[in-house]
Design an enzyme around this catalytic site. Sequence first.
Site, PDB file in Angstrom:
ATOM      1  N   ASP A 115     -22.118 -47.877 -20.401  1.00  0.00           N
ATOM      2  CA  ASP A 115     -23.266 -49.361 -19.765  1.00  0.00           C
ATOM      3  C   ASP A 115     -22.825 -50.317 -20.759  1.00  0.00           C
ATOM      4  O   ASP A 115     -22.630 -50.729 -21.550  1.00  0.00           O
ATOM      5  CB  ASP A 115     -23.940 -48.596 -20.125  1.00  0.00           C
ATOM      6  CG  ASP A 115     -25.877 -49.050 -19.793  1.00  0.00           C
ATOM      7  OD1 ASP A 115     -25.680 -49.443 -18.806  1.00  0.00           O
ATOM      8  OD2 ASP A 115     -26.108 -50.079 -20.338  1.00  0.00           O
ATOM      9  N   GLU A 121     -25.635 -52.759 -14.169  1.00  0.00           N
ATOM     10  CA  GLU A 121     -24.170 -52.333 -15.220  1.00  0.00           C
ATOM     11  C   GLU A 121     -23.718 -51.134 -15.927  1.00  0.00           C
ATOM     12  O   GLU A 121     -23.266 -51.647 -16.751  1.00  0.00           O
ATOM     13  CB  GLU A 121     -24.555 -53.077 -16.451  1.00  0.00           C
ATOM     14  CG  GLU A 121     -25.888 -52.402 -17.084  1.00  0.00           C
ATOM     15  CD  GLU A 121     -26.868 -52.615 -16.582  1.00  0.00           C
ATOM     16  OE1 GLU A 121     -28.372 -52.292 -17.840  1.00  0.00           O
ATOM     17  OE2 GLU A 121     -27.681 -52.738 -15.651  1.00  0.00           O
ATOM     18  N   ASP A 154     -22.655 -61.804 -13.425  1.00  0.00           N
ATOM     19  CA  ASP A 154     -22.168 -60.834 -12.945  1.00  0.00           C
ATOM     20  C   ASP A 154     -20.296 -61.006 -12.862  1.00  0.00           C
ATOM     21  O   ASP A 154     -19.543 -60.849 -12.576  1.00  0.00           O
ATOM     22  CB  ASP A 154     -21.967 -62.456 -11.297  1.00  0.00           C
ATOM     23  CG  ASP A 154     -22.746 -62.228 -10.409  1.00  0.00           C
ATOM     24  OD1 ASP A 154     -23.735 -61.313 -10.552  1.00  0.00           O
ATOM     25  OD2 ASP A 154     -23.505 -62.930  -9.431  1.00  0.00           O
ATOM     26  N   ASN A 185     -28.409 -62.018 -19.006  1.00  0.00           N
ATOM     27  CA  ASN A 185     -28.668 -63.301 -17.815  1.00  0.00           C
ATOM     28  C   ASN A 185     -29.601 -63.824 -17.890  1.00  0.00           C
ATOM     29  O   ASN A 185     -29.763 -65.024 -17.701  1.00  0.00           O
ATOM     30  CB  ASN A 185     -29.199 -61.721 -16.700  1.00  0.00           C
ATOM     31  CG  ASN A 185     -28.385 -60.893 -15.670  1.00  0.00           C
ATOM     32  OD1 ASN A 185     -26.843 -61.458 -15.374  1.00  0.00           O
ATOM     33  ND2 ASN A 185     -28.295 -60.063 -15.211  1.00  0.00           N
TER      34      ASN A 185
END
Length: 397
Positions: A260, A303, A277, A268
């Site tokens: 993770d 993620e 991304d 973000n």
Amino acid sequence: MGNGIFIALLNPAISAIFAGGFFILWRHQRERRYIGVLALSYFAAACGYLLQSVTLPVGMALTKLASNTFFVVTAYMMALGVLEKFGRKVPHVALGLISGIGLAVLSWFLFVQPDMGWRVLAINFTLAGICLVIAAELRAVKDKVFVDRLLMVALVANGCNFLVRPVVIVAFVGPPASDGDIFMSLYWITTAVTHAFNSVLLAICLMTGIALEVIGRLRKDALNDPLSGVLNRRGFEESGNALLGRRDAESAPTSLVLADLDHFKDINDNYGHAVGDRVIAAFGTTLRELAKEGAVVGRIGGEEFAIILPGCDSAQAQAFAESARISFGNIAIPGVPKATSFTASFGIAEREMADDTLSRMLDRADVALYRAKDDGRNQVCVFSHSMVLAAPRRALA
């Protein structure tokens, strides 16, 4: 007369129909150039057969040469299309020699020393040679499915037909007496029937192969995550369950790594979703490059990634995860300062029994991942039964 017209128009009609069919397929899949080449092959066949029925202003002999040239072009284009479809290198030298010599011999017995029998043998032997060259090249293709093998058999049968049938007819019945009565000769009737059958068989094999390619591409798109380049959740479930269900995997050690990305929401928020991304794509690439052949790598959440490592115990899986953690931490992501690094946390669970399921392994790896997060992130944790087995966060079949 009626039978003669039917025989004369049978193959041009069949070839034109399949030329149109391949052309329509190519219009919707222009990236597959070989489909357009196959359309041209069938179009050339239609032209060749039509020129057998008419005489151009240039005269009978030149019309027959043009017709037979179209037949050679048909076979050559078929070779180009079929071999390109299978990713094989086209043997242009061999095909060029066969075509050139065949047309030269045909021209000799058409213009210099007219002989219908040798004309028949020259064009048929040329077409046979091209068909057998294609079939020989297809032998080297690996992982052929049934329709691919059927295509190869059809090409061999077509080549043998071009070799044997005209020899038998010329030897025991004789060639057509002249170009004028060719359509009612045994040679031309058998030519029309066998070509109609073989052209339909080849077209069906090729169109079926194209359809299977499209289905395979759609299935791949449905099971893969385009951003990370690994399997999506559905693809991971299917491949993971299939791997764990194999008999050879029951006795071998198998481990699952759950990974993770750390603080992904902050990535973000601080750098934008485009950078987020790129981070996901970079992590997917890292896992894919480090995983050994046979491993199953998937992105099962926003993620979150999972990797099944067949043949690896928990210690080997831990070494893999550490390599991935370090490699990912050293990757420079475009759009962020060079000194910025991104991290990930890993949880590992080894398969404990032969009937251990993917869902149970994920649950245990999830517990280990939580421990890695709780202990400060950017680390690898291996599950042990001393950990409290928390309620699972997912329900994978």
